[in-house]
Design a protein around this motif. Structure first.
Motif, PDB file in Angstrom:
ATOM      1  N   VAL A 159    -103.193  92.493  -1.466  1.00  0.00           N
ATOM      2  CA  VAL A 159    -102.835  93.331  -2.611  1.00  0.00           C
ATOM      3  C   VAL A 159    -103.989  94.252  -2.999  1.00  0.00           C
ATOM      4  O   VAL A 159    -105.140  94.010  -2.633  1.00  0.00           O
ATOM      5  CB  VAL A 159    -102.481  92.467  -3.848  1.00  0.00           C
ATOM      6  CG1 VAL A 159    -101.181  91.741  -3.661  1.00  0.00           C
ATOM      7  CG2 VAL A 159    -103.604  91.503  -4.193  1.00  0.00           C
ATOM      8  N   CYS A 160    -103.634  95.304  -3.734  1.00  0.00           N
ATOM      9  CA  CYS A 160    -104.660  96.103  -4.402  1.00  0.00           C
ATOM     10  C   CYS A 160    -104.374  96.004  -5.899  1.00  0.00           C
ATOM     11  O   CYS A 160    -103.313  95.531  -6.297  1.00  0.00           O
ATOM     12  CB  CYS A 160    -104.636  97.547  -3.938  1.00  0.00           C
ATOM     13  SG  CYS A 160    -103.100  98.391  -4.302  1.00  0.00           S
ATOM     14  N   ILE A 161    -105.313  96.449  -6.693  1.00  0.00           N
ATOM     15  CA  ILE A 161    -105.116  96.357  -8.143  1.00  0.00           C
ATOM     16  C   ILE A 161    -104.807  97.753  -8.677  1.00  0.00           C
ATOM     17  O   ILE A 161    -105.427  98.728  -8.263  1.00  0.00           O
ATOM     18  CB  ILE A 161    -106.351  95.711  -8.811  1.00  0.00           C
ATOM     19  CG1 ILE A 161    -105.973  94.969 -10.063  1.00  0.00           C
ATOM     20  CG2 ILE A 161    -107.448  96.683  -9.070  1.00  0.00           C
ATOM     21  CD1 ILE A 161    -107.007  93.975 -10.527  1.00  0.00           C
ATOM     22  N   LYS A 162    -103.803  97.841  -9.546  1.00  0.00           N
ATOM     23  CA  LYS A 162    -103.424  99.138 -10.094  1.00  0.00           C
ATOM     24  C   LYS A 162    -103.362  99.076 -11.606  1.00  0.00           C
ATOM     25  O   LYS A 162    -103.180  98.013 -12.179  1.00  0.00           O
ATOM     26  CB  LYS A 162    -102.059  99.544  -9.537  1.00  0.00           C
ATOM     27  CG  LYS A 162    -102.125 100.103  -8.134  1.00  0.00           C
ATOM     28  CD  LYS A 162    -100.812 100.724  -7.778  1.00  0.00           C
ATOM     29  CE  LYS A 162    -100.908 101.600  -6.561  1.00  0.00           C
ATOM     30  NZ  LYS A 162     -99.660 102.289  -6.288  1.00  0.00           N
ATOM     31  N   ARG A 163    -103.477 100.243 -12.214  1.00  0.00           N
ATOM     32  CA  ARG A 163    -103.434 100.297 -13.675  1.00  0.00           C
ATOM     33  C   ARG A 163    -102.010 100.515 -14.135  1.00  0.00           C
ATOM     34  O   ARG A 163    -101.348 101.449 -13.694  1.00  0.00           O
ATOM     35  CB  ARG A 163    -104.274 101.464 -14.183  1.00  0.00           C
ATOM     36  CG  ARG A 163    -105.739 101.344 -13.935  1.00  0.00           C
ATOM     37  CD  ARG A 163    -106.411 102.631 -14.283  1.00  0.00           C
ATOM     38  NE  ARG A 163    -106.451 102.778 -15.729  1.00  0.00           N
ATOM     39  CZ  ARG A 163    -107.552 102.623 -16.450  1.00  0.00           C
ATOM     40  NH1 ARG A 163    -108.673 102.330 -15.855  1.00  0.00           N
ATOM     41  NH2 ARG A 163    -107.539 102.749 -17.754  1.00  0.00           N
ATOM     42  N   PHE A 211    -101.133  93.642  -9.588  1.00  0.00           N
ATOM     43  CA  PHE A 211    -101.387  93.655  -8.151  1.00  0.00           C
ATOM     44  C   PHE A 211    -100.223  94.329  -7.446  1.00  0.00           C
ATOM     45  O   PHE A 211     -99.071  94.034  -7.750  1.00  0.00           O
ATOM     46  CB  PHE A 211    -101.505  92.230  -7.593  1.00  0.00           C
ATOM     47  CG  PHE A 211    -102.734  91.499  -8.010  1.00  0.00           C
ATOM     48  CD1 PHE A 211    -103.985  92.077  -7.880  1.00  0.00           C
ATOM     49  CD2 PHE A 211    -102.651  90.208  -8.520  1.00  0.00           C
ATOM     50  CE1 PHE A 211    -105.126  91.387  -8.253  1.00  0.00           C
ATOM     51  CE2 PHE A 211    -103.786  89.515  -8.893  1.00  0.00           C
ATOM     52  CZ  PHE A 211    -105.023  90.107  -8.764  1.00  0.00           C
ATOM     53  N   GLN A 212    -100.528  95.211  -6.527  1.00  0.00           N
ATOM     54  CA  GLN A 212     -99.488  95.870  -5.740  1.00  0.00           C
ATOM     55  C   GLN A 212     -99.671  95.455  -4.288  1.00  0.00           C
ATOM     56  O   GLN A 212    -100.787  95.486  -3.771  1.00  0.00           O
ATOM     57  CB  GLN A 212     -99.641  97.397  -5.882  1.00  0.00           C
ATOM     58  CG  GLN A 212     -98.753  98.215  -4.991  1.00  0.00           C
ATOM     59  CD  GLN A 212     -97.306  98.220  -5.457  1.00  0.00           C
ATOM     60  OE1 GLN A 212     -97.029  98.533  -6.596  1.00  0.00           O
ATOM     61  NE2 GLN A 212     -96.408  97.832  -4.571  1.00  0.00           N
ATOM     62  N   LEU A 231    -112.129  99.187  -7.155  1.00  0.00           N
ATOM     63  CA  LEU A 231    -110.724  98.877  -7.426  1.00  0.00           C
ATOM     64  C   LEU A 231    -109.897 100.149  -7.323  1.00  0.00           C
ATOM     65  O   LEU A 231    -110.404 101.248  -7.483  1.00  0.00           O
ATOM     66  CB  LEU A 231    -110.573  98.297  -8.829  1.00  0.00           C
ATOM     67  CG  LEU A 231    -111.496  97.140  -9.192  1.00  0.00           C
ATOM     68  CD1 LEU A 231    -111.224  96.692 -10.608  1.00  0.00           C
ATOM     69  CD2 LEU A 231    -111.301  95.988  -8.239  1.00  0.00           C
ATOM     70  N   GLY A 232    -108.632  99.991  -7.083  1.00  0.00           N
ATOM     71  CA  GLY A 232    -107.746 101.154  -7.091  1.00  0.00           C
ATOM     72  C   GLY A 232    -106.714 101.069  -5.997  1.00  0.00           C
ATOM     73  O   GLY A 232    -106.704 100.133  -5.189  1.00  0.00           O
ATOM     74  N   ILE A 257    -109.148 110.124 -10.144  1.00  0.00           N
ATOM     75  CA  ILE A 257    -108.995 110.253 -11.593  1.00  0.00           C
ATOM     76  C   ILE A 257    -108.183 109.050 -12.048  1.00  0.00           C
ATOM     77  O   ILE A 257    -106.997 108.960 -11.838  1.00  0.00           O
ATOM     78  CB  ILE A 257    -108.281 111.565 -11.966  1.00  0.00           C
ATOM     79  CG1 ILE A 257    -109.096 112.758 -11.473  1.00  0.00           C
ATOM     80  CG2 ILE A 257    -108.054 111.666 -13.458  1.00  0.00           C
ATOM     81  CD1 ILE A 257    -108.480 114.081 -11.760  1.00  0.00           C
ATOM     82  N   ASN A 258    -108.848 108.088 -12.637  1.00  0.00           N
ATOM     83  CA  ASN A 258    -108.126 106.870 -12.962  1.00  0.00           C
ATOM     84  C   ASN A 258    -108.188 106.530 -14.438  1.00  0.00           C
ATOM     85  O   ASN A 258    -107.877 105.439 -14.842  1.00  0.00           O
ATOM     86  CB  ASN A 258    -108.632 105.694 -12.120  1.00  0.00           C
ATOM     87  CG  ASN A 258    -110.107 105.505 -12.307  1.00  0.00           C
ATOM     88  OD1 ASN A 258    -110.728 106.220 -13.083  1.00  0.00           O
ATOM     89  ND2 ASN A 258    -110.685 104.547 -11.618  1.00  0.00           N
TER      90      ASN A 258
END
Lengths: 428, 222
Positions: free
Chosen positions: A72-76, A83-84, A105-106, B104-105
């Motif tokens: 997974v990656c982490i998303k806002r 987690f995506q 992260l991202g 850009i987050n």
């Protein structure tokens, strides 16, 4: 009671497109992460022969399939991170940098690294993904897979987690939410502890000194002192810190945060975060026996009820309606602030003992020993960690300070107690 | 296996120095430690530091220049607002993404870029300055932009540069406030900026006095 925590994305057709909520303990790390506090730890396995990168790559791919929670990656999100699932191929890398570097992260960024260097395979994990025990199981599974592909050793069938098995829901559940009864929480107040100070290393350099001890020798000594290995190492570590304090500084206590594996207290199979902590205090240095007795007494505080209080207070905070509706940008500030106030400031250092790595007998032919490193904190610059396999206990002090007074005192103390210590280090 | 007499401890065969005390344990007088289980780390070369520095100083100078020219030559400070808007677009469109590895987050970043664009659009293509455009948005942008500039300054610049940057910012804000106040224009945004930079100067000189003093001594050491 149990919620389904893997959800399919509504908008996309791809069945592989899953998302996962962060568990209760994982929430703090993306917000509080910084260059100074990377929240990354490493488990390394030292083989007896040089690592084959191609085989390792293949083994990693198979292992990732077995553990979907790490793929997974982490998303806002608007209110929380999530987690995506990743559809990208993971690549193992040769180790070229200092251990426990920050993991960016991202979107499209994995939250762990698999590194190889000569005869060493290392897995570095961002703490949101899993705690030490969760990662230990992934590393063991990876090792089993590697040994099968490389040496046709099929004893990995005896391992608790085999790469050919399928993941089950219990492994990725948020056990904090499952066991919290939300009745009473624990107090977060504490006294101001002693802080280990010194000159910071530049460029994110992490100094590592590992002492390898013989497990039989260590156990004989701890038995004579009527202590467990954790209590003994903790006592020696706290005494080493105390010895380096000035008279004025001795007014403050040395407080060590010891992570507690909650799987021993609650019947959880979770491979994500499921650990709590207990803060062990040393006000005054007595004899080693007295200090061990004091630590033993404090360790009695690790009960199901006490840990449940810790879980409750964290879950209560997560469930608070004000916290829930707060946009993530503001929540990040609040979480960072609260972690600094109620987390790291309440202790002087961390000691994490991952315990014994249990592997099939035939693996002794290929595996030399394991090592475990903790990344340091923003305020606490020196940490201690331990892991044991076969006859070797590897005790590591990680530090970002140029001075090595704690390390010096700790390993000299162990040596003076009659233990045979063999040192290894990354200091050039 | 090697042995350190000073620490009375065993050291791995490949090490030539005791990691605790630095005592040479080499048998053949090797001058360097051979770190077998870890790679020799090459320090990464990065231009980020230089680019961020350059952009920051260009932005600060651009603002000072425009403000100075307007104060001397014109009777209003519209162009200063204009320059400030462009600076903010640069700040949030270029500098912050650079800081965050070109992603850009931040919601605030997106919001600020949007607001700056909106302000520029109103200024360039319409004459419809409402109270929101004239008061609230500039106030908000000014406060956040200043905060971000100072935050980046604190992280990327050394102590001497921080002191200079903060003094420049402080006098710029103070001058702007006085000018606005005397010409009975909107003075709040610059007042916010003045207090903000003053607060940072206060932190630097009072709370972190020892460290600042030491760093400045190093900077001025001949």
């Amino acid at each position: 009671m149990k919620k389904i925590i893997i959800k399919k994305s509504r908008n996309k057709q791809n069945n592989e497109d899953m998302w996962l909520k962060l568990d209760n303990a994982a929430l703090i790390y993306p917000s509080a992460q910084s260059n100074a506090w990377t929240s990354v730890y490493r488990i390394s396995v030292f083989l007896k022969e040089e690592v084959d990168p191609e085989v390792l790559q293949k083994a990693t791919e198979l292992t990732i399939k077995r553990f979907p929670h790490i793929n997974v990656c982490i998303k806002r999100g608007l209110f929380w991170y999530y987690f995506q699932n990743m559809n990208k191929q993971f690549t193992v890398q040769e180790e070229t940098q200092y251990p426990c570097r920050k993991i960016e992260l991202g979107s499209g960024r994995f939250l762990f690294r698999i590194l190889y260097y000569k005869n060493k395979i290392s897995m570095e994990t961002f703490h949101s993904l899993a705690d030490g025990n969760g990662t230990k199981n992934v590393v063991i599974c990876l090792l089993g897979c590697y040994l099968e592909l490389k040496y046709k050793n099929t004893d990995n069938k005896q391992l608790m987690y085999n790469y050919q098995d399928r993941a089950n829901e219990e492994e990725i559940e948020d056990s904090f939410l499952k066991y919290a009864d939300l009745k009473s929480g624990s107090s977060r107040k504490g006294v101001k502890p002693y802080r280990i100070n010194g000159t910071l290393e530049s460029d994110g350099k992490l100094n590592i000194i590992t002492g390898k001890l013989d497990i039989t020798e260590l156990k004989t000594l701890t038995k004579s002192l009527n202590a467990t290995v954790t209590e003994f190492l903790l006592a020696v570590y706290m005494r080493s810190i105390y010895q380096n304090m000035s008279i004025k500084e001795r007014a403050k206590p040395v407080i060590i945060s010891v992570p507690v594996n909650l799987r021993n207290l609650f019947p959880s199979e979770s491979l994500r975060n499921f650990s709590s902590w207990v803060n062990i205090k040393l006000d005054k240095c007595g004899t080693l026996e007295e200090d061990i007795a004091s630590i033993k007494e404090q360790m009695k505080g690790i009960t199901k009820e006490a840990m449940l209080k810790n879980i409750n207070s964290n879950v209560k905070a997560q469930k608070n309606i004000v916290v829930r509706i707060m946009p993530l940008a503001i929540k990040n500030w609040a979480l960072k602030f609260s972690y600094r106030q109620f987390g790291e400031r309440l202790y002087s250092s961390v000691f994490s003992n991952l315990g014994v790595v249990d592997l099939p007998e035939s693996y002794k032919e290929y595996v030399d020993h394991f090592e475990f490193y903790l990344g340091v904190g923003k305020y606490n610059k020196v940490h201690l960690s331990a892991i044991s396999y076969n006859q070797t206990v590897a005790v590591t002090i990680t530090s970002v300070l140029k001075e090595r007074k704690i390390e010096k005192a700790f390993f000299r103390n162990l040596s003076q107690l009659g233990l045979k210590v063999v040192l290894d280090s990354n200091i050039e | 296996m090697k042995y350190c007499d000073k620490c009375k401890i065993n050291v791995e065969e490949h090490l030539n120095y005791c990691p605790l005390c630095g005592r040479c344990v080499s048998k053949d007088g090797e001058s360097k430690n051979i770190v077998q289980n870890y790679p020799l780390v090459q320090k990464p070369k990065s231009n980020n530091h230089f680019v961020v520095h350059l952009c920051l100083w260009v932005l600060i100078l651009l603002n000072i220049l425009t403000l100075g020219l307007e104060v001397v030559l014109a009777d209003n400070i519209n162009y200063f607002w204009h320059t400030l808007s462009i600076s903010i677009v640069l700040m949030f469109g270029v500098l912050l993404p650079l800081k965050h590895n070109w992603s850009i987050n931040s919601i605030i970043t997106v919001l600020m870029v949007f607001l700056s664009g909106y302000m520029l659009f109103l200024e360039l293509y319409t004459n419809s300055y409402g109270w929101g455009v004239q008061y609230a948005i500039p106030l908000f942008i000014f406060a956040v932009a200043n905060f971000e500039i100072i935050t980046i300054c604190m992280k990327k610049l050394n102590r001497l540069e921080q002191v200079i940057a903060l003094f420049v910012c402080f006098f710029m804000e103070l001058g702007l406030f006085l000018y606005n106040y005397l010409t009975k224009a909107v003075a709040w945004p610059s007042l916010v900026g003045t207090f903000e930079t003053f607060a940072f100067l206060f932190i630097l000189f009072v709370i972190r006095y020892k460290k600042t003093k030491k760093e400045l001594q190093k900077s001025f050491h001949i």
